[in-house]
Design a protein around this motif. Structure first.
Motif, PDB file in Angstrom:
ATOM      1  N   ALA A 247      17.770  58.342 -91.446  1.00  0.00           N
ATOM      2  CA  ALA A 247      16.860  57.205 -91.405  1.00  0.00           C
ATOM      3  C   ALA A 247      16.977  56.334 -92.661  1.00  0.00           C
ATOM      4  O   ALA A 247      16.711  55.139 -92.613  1.00  0.00           O
ATOM      5  CB  ALA A 247      15.418  57.686 -91.249  1.00  0.00           C
ATOM      6  N   GLN A 248      17.418  56.940 -93.761  1.00  0.00           N
ATOM      7  CA  GLN A 248      17.550  56.207 -95.019  1.00  0.00           C
ATOM      8  C   GLN A 248      18.974  55.710 -95.260  1.00  0.00           C
ATOM      9  O   GLN A 248      19.301  55.256 -96.352  1.00  0.00           O
ATOM     10  CB  GLN A 248      17.088  57.078 -96.182  1.00  0.00           C
ATOM     11  N   GLY A 249      19.833  55.804 -94.242  1.00  0.00           N
ATOM     12  CA  GLY A 249      21.163  55.216 -94.336  1.00  0.00           C
ATOM     13  C   GLY A 249      22.275  56.152 -94.771  1.00  0.00           C
ATOM     14  O   GLY A 249      23.392  55.702 -95.023  1.00  0.00           O
ATOM     15  N   PHE A 250      21.993  57.433 -94.874  1.00  0.00           N
ATOM     16  CA  PHE A 250      23.032  58.401 -95.220  1.00  0.00           C
ATOM     17  C   PHE A 250      23.727  58.858 -93.951  1.00  0.00           C
ATOM     18  O   PHE A 250      23.167  58.785 -92.863  1.00  0.00           O
ATOM     19  CB  PHE A 250      22.415  59.620 -95.924  1.00  0.00           C
ATOM     20  N   GLU A 251      24.947  59.346 -94.095  1.00  0.00           N
ATOM     21  CA  GLU A 251      25.686  59.913 -92.980  1.00  0.00           C
ATOM     22  C   GLU A 251      25.652  61.428 -93.120  1.00  0.00           C
ATOM     23  O   GLU A 251      25.900  61.953 -94.201  1.00  0.00           O
ATOM     24  CB  GLU A 251      27.133  59.425 -92.998  1.00  0.00           C
ATOM     25  N   VAL A 252      25.326  62.119 -92.050  1.00  0.00           N
ATOM     26  CA  VAL A 252      25.220  63.575 -92.068  1.00  0.00           C
ATOM     27  C   VAL A 252      26.247  64.144 -91.102  1.00  0.00           C
ATOM     28  O   VAL A 252      26.374  63.699 -89.968  1.00  0.00           O
ATOM     29  CB  VAL A 252      23.797  64.018 -91.653  1.00  0.00           C
TER      30      VAL A 252
END
Length: 67
Positions: A14-19
């Motif tokens: 949701a905060q723009g990181f890729e998991v």
């Protein structure tokens, strides 16, 4: 995956990181194509979660999420 890790993964995305989840169950966290943290799939050491969270925070992750 542990229920706390699922919450963290949702917040990261949701905060723009890729998991990305590896075949061994580790959670890799990327920001702008660079790896910023690795979460263990089954943390046996209680510090491992805190250490990984601190790595993600240094990259700009806000945890716990503000309301």
């Amino acid at each position: 995956m542990h229920k706390d890790l699922k919450k963290i993964a949702k917040a990261l995305e949701a905060q723009g990181f890729e998991v990305e989840i590896t075949k061994r169950g580790h959670m890799l966290v990327f920001r702008d194509g660079h790896q910023v943290a690795v979460f263990s799939g089954t943390p046996s050491d209680w510090r491992s979660m805190k250490n990984s969270l601190s790595d993600a925070r240094r990259a700009g992750f806000d945890w716990p999420p503000r309301r």
